[in-house]
Design a protein around this motif. Structure first.
Motif, PDB file in Angstrom:
ATOM      1  N   LEU A   5       0.655  -1.023   0.129  1.00 45.60           N
ATOM      2  CA  LEU A   5      -0.060   0.247   0.052  1.00 45.60           C
ATOM      3  C   LEU A   5       0.845   1.053   0.116  1.00 45.60           C
ATOM      4  N   ALA A   6       1.885   1.383   0.701  1.00 46.34           N
ATOM      5  CA  ALA A   6       2.802   2.559   0.866  1.00 46.34           C
ATOM      6  C   ALA A   6       3.344   2.887  -0.540  1.00 46.34           C
ATOM      7  N   ILE A   7       3.709   1.632  -1.212  1.00 42.59           N
ATOM      8  CA  ILE A   7       4.260   2.152  -2.578  1.00 42.59           C
ATOM      9  C   ILE A   7       3.239   2.684  -3.337  1.00 42.59           C
ATOM     10  N   ARG A   8       1.972   2.040  -3.522  1.00 47.11           N
ATOM     11  CA  ARG A   8       0.855   2.267  -4.345  1.00 47.11           C
ATOM     12  C   ARG A   8       0.526   3.786  -4.138  1.00 47.11           C
ATOM     13  N   LEU A   9       0.632   4.117  -2.632  1.00 49.66           N
ATOM     14  CA  LEU A   9       0.117   5.625  -2.446  1.00 49.66           C
ATOM     15  C   LEU A   9       1.101   6.567  -2.866  1.00 49.66           C
ATOM     16  N   ALA A  10       2.388   6.190  -2.750  1.00 48.87           N
ATOM     17  CA  ALA A  10       3.511   6.856  -3.307  1.00 48.87           C
ATOM     18  C   ALA A  10       3.331   7.377  -4.800  1.00 48.87           C
ATOM     19  N   ALA A  11       2.829   6.317  -5.593  1.00 43.08           N
ATOM     20  CA  ALA A  11       2.560   6.319  -6.885  1.00 43.08           C
ATOM     21  C   ALA A  11       1.200   7.404  -7.295  1.00 43.08           C
ATOM     22  N   GLU A  12       0.339   7.201  -6.304  1.00 42.81           N
ATOM     23  CA  GLU A  12      -0.778   8.145  -6.552  1.00 42.81           C
ATOM     24  C   GLU A  12      -0.439   9.481  -6.063  1.00 42.81           C
ATOM     25  N   PHE A  13       0.116   9.724  -5.241  1.00 43.87           N
ATOM     26  CA  PHE A  13       0.759  11.055  -4.943  1.00 43.87           C
ATOM     27  C   PHE A  13       1.506  11.846  -6.010  1.00 43.87           C
ATOM     28  N   ILE A  14       2.480  11.068  -6.325  1.00 40.98           N
ATOM     29  CA  ILE A  14       3.588  11.517  -7.329  1.00 40.98           C
ATOM     30  C   ILE A  14       2.684  11.841  -8.742  1.00 40.98           C
ATOM     31  N   GLY A  15       1.813  10.633  -9.167  1.00 41.95           N
ATOM     32  CA  GLY A  15       1.001  10.658 -10.483  1.00 41.95           C
ATOM     33  C   GLY A  15      -0.203  11.917 -10.388  1.00 41.95           C
ATOM     34  N   THR A  16      -0.720  12.146  -9.216  1.00 44.75           N
ATOM     35  CA  THR A  16      -1.609  13.312  -9.112  1.00 44.75           C
ATOM     36  C   THR A  16      -0.944  14.627  -9.210  1.00 44.75           C
ATOM     37  N   ALA A  17       0.285  14.665  -8.653  1.00 47.98           N
ATOM     38  CA  ALA A  17       1.207  15.918  -8.709  1.00 47.98           C
ATOM     39  C   ALA A  17       1.545  16.123 -10.152  1.00 47.98           C
ATOM     40  N   ILE A  18       2.145  15.051 -10.765  1.00 50.15           N
ATOM     41  CA  ILE A  18       2.359  15.275 -12.178  1.00 50.15           C
ATOM     42  C   ILE A  18       1.182  15.511 -12.970  1.00 50.15           C
ATOM     43  N   MET A  19      -0.033  15.120 -12.816  1.00 47.97           N
ATOM     44  CA  MET A  19      -1.276  15.429 -13.618  1.00 47.97           C
ATOM     45  C   MET A  19      -1.485  17.059 -13.483  1.00 47.97           C
ATOM     46  N   VAL A  20      -1.409  17.520 -12.208  1.00 44.86           N
ATOM     47  CA  VAL A  20      -1.749  18.901 -11.805  1.00 44.86           C
ATOM     48  C   VAL A  20      -0.815  19.763 -12.769  1.00 44.86           C
ATOM     49  N   LEU A  21       0.485  19.411 -12.373  1.00 49.95           N
ATOM     50  CA  LEU A  21       1.576  20.302 -13.075  1.00 49.95           C
ATOM     51  C   LEU A  21       1.559  20.628 -14.287  1.00 49.95           C
ATOM     52  N   LEU A  22       1.378  19.281 -15.027  1.00 51.56           N
ATOM     53  CA  LEU A  22       1.352  19.367 -16.405  1.00 51.56           C
ATOM     54  C   LEU A  22       0.224  20.054 -17.008  1.00 51.56           C
ATOM     55  N   GLY A  23      -0.969  19.638 -16.382  1.00 56.90           N
ATOM     56  CA  GLY A  23      -2.232  20.132 -16.976  1.00 56.90           C
ATOM     57  C   GLY A  23      -2.474  21.553 -16.514  1.00 56.90           C
ATOM     58  N   ASN A  24      -2.654  22.026 -15.372  1.00 57.61           N
ATOM     59  CA  ASN A  24      -2.669  23.378 -14.860  1.00 57.61           C
ATOM     60  C   ASN A  24      -1.201  24.219 -15.254  1.00 57.61           C
ATOM     61  N   GLY A  25      -0.176  23.580 -15.414  1.00 52.14           N
ATOM     62  CA  GLY A  25       0.800  24.445 -15.869  1.00 52.14           C
ATOM     63  C   GLY A  25       0.657  24.895 -17.481  1.00 52.14           C
ATOM     64  N   SER A  26      -0.005  24.032 -18.198  1.00 54.70           N
ATOM     65  CA  SER A  26      -0.326  24.272 -19.613  1.00 54.70           C
ATOM     66  C   SER A  26      -1.459  25.482 -19.649  1.00 54.70           C
ATOM     67  N   VAL A  27      -2.438  25.616 -18.512  1.00 60.44           N
ATOM     68  CA  VAL A  27      -3.295  26.617 -18.457  1.00 60.44           C
ATOM     69  C   VAL A  27      -2.360  27.768 -18.217  1.00 60.44           C
ATOM     70  N   ALA A  28      -1.611  28.013 -17.285  1.00 60.84           N
ATOM     71  CA  ALA A  28      -0.815  28.974 -16.871  1.00 60.84           C
ATOM     72  C   ALA A  28      -0.090  29.581 -18.084  1.00 60.84           C
ATOM     73  N   ASN A  29       0.520  28.753 -18.740  1.00 61.76           N
ATOM     74  CA  ASN A  29       1.346  28.941 -19.863  1.00 61.76           C
ATOM     75  C   ASN A  29       0.586  29.690 -21.065  1.00 61.76           C
ATOM     76  N   VAL A  30      -0.695  29.374 -21.102  1.00 62.65           N
ATOM     77  CA  VAL A  30      -1.690  30.017 -22.098  1.00 62.65           C
ATOM     78  C   VAL A  30      -2.361  31.489 -21.498  1.00 62.65           C
ATOM     79  N   ASP A  31      -2.855  31.394 -20.259  1.00 64.78           N
ATOM     80  CA  ASP A  31      -3.572  32.267 -19.687  1.00 64.78           C
ATOM     81  C   ASP A  31      -2.902  33.701 -18.964  1.00 64.78           C
ATOM     82  N   LEU A  32      -1.631  33.340 -18.589  1.00 66.28           N
ATOM     83  CA  LEU A  32      -0.745  34.375 -17.616  1.00 66.28           C
ATOM     84  C   LEU A  32      -0.188  35.326 -18.764  1.00 66.28           C
ATOM     85  N   LYS A  33      -0.021  36.565 -18.392  1.00 66.70           N
ATOM     86  CA  LYS A  33       0.541  37.340 -19.261  1.00 66.70           C
ATOM     87  C   LYS A  33       2.197  37.497 -19.296  1.00 66.70           C
TER      88      LYS A  33
END
Length: 247
Positions: A5-33
């Motif tokens: 479980l600890a390894i799977r939780l680490a995967a979920e933590f890192i995976g969700t962080a990557i998803m938000v970083l790349l997804g919202n990072g693309s929004v920031a790249n487009v929408d910020l001045k």
């Protein structure tokens, strides 16, 4: 092979962080001045979110199942496809991962947050906003989008077509999300994921950003409740129509 479980939780933590970083990072790249991607358009955001889901899926799909979404975790649990005693740990690390991923976006784009004067553009790099200022419209959009996301994700990963090549199945998840953002992203963002919206919204409320306004808490329940209900219904539908026929 079942990972601890600890390894799977680490995967979920890192995976969700990557998803938000790349997804919202693309929004920031487009929408910020002032960014090099300013006014890059919705296709750039669609690509960012598609890759933001695909890359963790390819890394962690065989480890934790790459839920990276409380709506998916709860949907599986309600249909008996995921153990209830692991639901709270999974959701907790998903929320924390989304928070950390968003914090990295802010660190990377801090000078451009300072240059951006439109508070909705700033909030949009964190969480969703219904462009019609309608919670009803936002609920429909988030419900339909999440239902398709969860139903299709199960179909892709459980279908006999991909039995001997789950790597290709996880690759296809990126195209699924990219298409959902391109096709249904106009009204709200969209979130399709309570962690992707709630944790960044909390961070938005906490940070002393130069030109931000309120965090739209009156709307915040929509991208949490609608995806969870849609996820539960989507898994129930797929399980009872298709999984029962698996040999």
């Amino acid at each position: 092979m079942t990972y601890p479980l600890a390894i799977r939780l680490a995967a979920e933590f890192i995976g969700t962080a990557i998803m938000v970083l790349l997804g919202n990072g693309s929004v920031a790249n487009v929408d910020l001045k002032g960014t090099k991607g300013e006014h890059g358009g919705w296709i750039l955001i669609s690509l960012g979110y598609g890759a933001g889901v695909m890359i963790p899926a390819l890394i962690f799909g065989g480890i934790s199942g790459n839920h990276i979404n409380p709506a998916f975790t709860l949907g599986l649990a309600f249909s008996g496809l995921f153990p209830w005693h692991e639901v709270l740990p999974y959701i907790t690390v998903q929320l924390l991962g989304a928070f950390v991923g968003q914090a990295i976006v802010v660190l990377a784009y801090k000078p451009y947050y300072n240059m951006t004067t439109n508070p909705d553009s700033i909030l949009g790099t964190f969480s969703t906003i219904d462009n019609a200022h309608s919670r009803f419209n936002g609920f429909i959009n988030e419900f339909v989008g999440t239902y398709i996301l969860v139903f299709a994700a199960l179909g892709i990963t459980k279908a006999p077509f991909f039995n001997n090549n789950l790597g290709t199945a996880h690759l296809a998840l990126g195209f699924l999300v990219m298409t959902l953002v391109a096709s249904l992203g106009g009204p709200t963002g969209p979130a399709l994921n309570p962690a992707r919206d709630l944790s960044p919204r909390i961070l938005h409320a906490l940070l002393p950003l130069k030109n931000k306004s309120d965090s739209h808490w009156h709307y915040a329940w929509v991208p949490v409740v609608a995806p969870i209900l849609a996820g539960i219904l989507a898994v129930f539908t797929y399980k009872n129509v298709f999984l029962i026929w698996h040999p």
